[in-house]
Design an enzyme around this catalytic site. Structure first.
Site, PDB file in Angstrom:
ATOM      1  N   ARG A 201       0.757  -1.205   0.119  1.00 27.04           N
ATOM      2  CA  ARG A 201       0.048   0.150  -0.011  1.00 27.04           C
ATOM      3  C   ARG A 201       0.801   1.252  -0.154  1.00 27.04           C
ATOM      4  O   ARG A 201       1.890   1.304   0.481  1.00 27.04           O
ATOM      5  CB  ARG A 201      -0.781   0.077   1.231  1.00 27.04           C
ATOM      6  CG  ARG A 201      -1.843  -1.067   1.433  1.00 27.04           C
ATOM      7  CD  ARG A 201      -2.768  -0.930   2.560  1.00 27.04           C
ATOM      8  NE  ARG A 201      -3.397  -2.159   3.020  1.00 27.04           N
ATOM      9  CZ  ARG A 201      -4.553  -2.327   2.432  1.00 27.04           C
ATOM     10  NH1 ARG A 201      -5.302  -1.743   1.561  1.00 27.04           N
ATOM     11  NH2 ARG A 201      -5.276  -3.416   2.681  1.00 27.04           N
ATOM     12  N   TYR A 233      -5.968   5.429  -7.422  1.00 29.82           N
ATOM     13  CA  TYR A 233      -7.279   6.105  -7.638  1.00 29.82           C
ATOM     14  C   TYR A 233      -7.151   7.649  -6.780  1.00 29.82           C
ATOM     15  O   TYR A 233      -6.418   7.438  -5.786  1.00 29.82           O
ATOM     16  CB  TYR A 233      -8.555   5.636  -7.278  1.00 29.82           C
ATOM     17  CG  TYR A 233      -8.697   4.808  -5.999  1.00 29.82           C
ATOM     18  CD1 TYR A 233      -9.225   5.554  -4.912  1.00 29.82           C
ATOM     19  CD2 TYR A 233      -8.134   3.673  -5.913  1.00 29.82           C
ATOM     20  CE1 TYR A 233      -9.118   4.848  -3.540  1.00 29.82           C
ATOM     21  CE2 TYR A 233      -8.289   3.085  -4.541  1.00 29.82           C
ATOM     22  CZ  TYR A 233      -8.835   3.630  -3.385  1.00 29.82           C
ATOM     23  OH  TYR A 233      -8.872   2.925  -2.332  1.00 29.82           O
TER      24      TYR A 233
END
Length: 432
Positions: A201, A233
């Site tokens: 992440r 995103y």
């Protein structure tokens, strides 16, 4: 808000998105509750969260103010032509095209508007909708006892004991409430199952991302490669970009179900063969593996006066960005049912109806998400490495999640509570 009716006392375990959503729904139905949270303060695990039209509809049906406040913090795609797109599917190899001439596959719907937010921002919105004192922190449950037919006794590590009429576990995939519900009858289903994938992440500013990958950073995209993938995103009003990089893992996950740090060199080796621009973004990705687990086979969501909700019940892999939405749907149905309650004797009836309405849909989505993950790793025999087929499948499959009839679910639950057909609910509701 009108006068608060209190037919029974309700304890919610866990102050995450699911637990607070349930509290919001209950308070809108004039039902009081208390949330018990083991942590010392509100905490959001992860950065970005995506919510589909079904999740937004659940918010609206629980409390219109909830939906309006979320509208103020959500962010969609930046490009006007991609407003109605969930993701664009691209290759992860150099040039972003796995098949010759591939220009990208659009996954979306004319009525769909992409919606995502930072988890911390969402929690702040949700906190504002519950009265101060609703959440009690530093309250880790030590034991639970429902030997009494009418009450559940919760004992906490700080020595306090609380007797309540109903308990709803919203303490996440590694919480204790799942064991309370399943251990006696289905002990094999208590532990979550490894999805055979882990993620790295990261998060960075939109400016940093655009400096490396250009306008690809402005909208939601999923870059696919054999046994690996990369999703990114916009979040935080479009000022930041959330990154989730996926690696398929053929081996069982050994040891604790927890984040495992690795060296940056080892992490970078996992992304050999990726486009140089994606590799350039690795400087903003943490060198730590997050294993993904799920609950594909939960046989019941309640045991007596204890129920589970959200990830405690149906933790899912993120392939369809549907997990949080399913928790919101849980909260909608359960809060509406508790709003009908007249006596604590009806708690098990409420939980039985909740299980009947919610479990089939939620479990189907968990299993489907696992299959979708295999397809996105280009390992599904139906599609192989054909990104066009994967795009078509997504566009045929996702509307079943997004446009599900939640108002119909509410009406069906109410009809089951009153033991009448759906068309007799409105009259009975008016007599409540």
């Amino acid at each position: 808000m009108g006068s608060v009716k209190q037919p029974c006392s309700i304890a919610i375990i866990g102050a995450g998105i699911g637990g607070i959503a349930l509290a919001i729904g209950l308070l809108k139905q004039d039902v009081e509750c208390t949330i018990y949270e083991a942590a010392t303060k509100f905490d959001a695990v992860g950065a970005g969260i995506g919510l589909g039209p079904n999740a937004l509809k659940a918010m609206e049906l629980m409390d219109e103010k909830f939906a309006k406040l979320y509208d103020e913090i959500k962010v969609g795609n930046t490009s006007p032509e991609r407003v109605h797109e969930q993701i664009e599917i691209l290759g992860a190899e150099e040039g972003f095209g796995i098949t010759d001439g591939w220009k990208g596959g659009s996954v979306g719907h004319p009525k769909f508007t992409r919606s995502s937010a930072h988890r911390k921002a969402l929690l702040e919105v949700m906190k504002s909708l519950i009265p101060e004192g609703t959440v009690k922190f530093n309250k880790r449950v030590l034991s639970v006892d429902q030997s009494s037919e009418r009450h559940v006794l919760l004992k906490f590590e700080d020595g306090e004991s609380v007797s309540v009429d109903a308990v709803v576990g919203c303490d996440g995939i590694k919480g204790v409430s799942r064991r309370w519900v399943l251990e006696q009858r289905f002990p094999e289903e208590v532990p979550a199952k490894y999805c055979n994938e882990y993620v790295y992440r990261g998060m960075t500013s939109m400016e940093n991302a655009k400096n490396i990958i250009g306008t690809y950073a402005e909208d939601a995209r999923w870059f696919m490669k054999d046994s690996a993938g990369w999703a990114m995103y916009p979040i935080s009003g479009g000022t930041e970009v959330n990154i989730v990089a996926f690696i398929q893992d053929e081996q069982p996950w050994k040891g604790e179900q927890a984040v495992r740090e690795v060296t940056r060199e080892d992490m970078e080796l996992e992304f050999e063969g990726f486009d140089h621009r994606l590799r350039g973004l690795l400087q903003y990705v943490k060198p730590a593996k997050w294993p993904l687990f799920n609950h594909p086979d939960t046989p019941t969501y309640f045991n007596g006066r204890i129920a589970i909700l959200g990830d405690s019940a149906h933790a899912s892999s993120p392939s369809q960005a549907a997990g949080a939405g399913q928790g919101l749907e849980d909260a909608l149905i359960l809060s509406r049912l508790f709003g009908l309650l007249e006596s604590p004797d009806q708690v098990e009836k409420v939980f039985e109806i909740y299980d009947s309405v919610r479990r089939p849909r939620a479990q189907r989505i968990v299993r489907e998400s696992l299959d979708v993950g295999i397809a996105y790793f280009l390992r599904d025999k139906r599609f192989g490495r054909n990104l066009q087929k994967i795009t078509v499948d997504a566009n045929e499959r996702l509307p079943g999640i997004w446009w599900h009839d939640l108002e119909g679910d509410v009406k069906r639950a109410e009809a089951m509570f009153f033991n009448v057909k759906d068309d007799g609910v409105d009259e009975l509701r008016g007599n409540k």
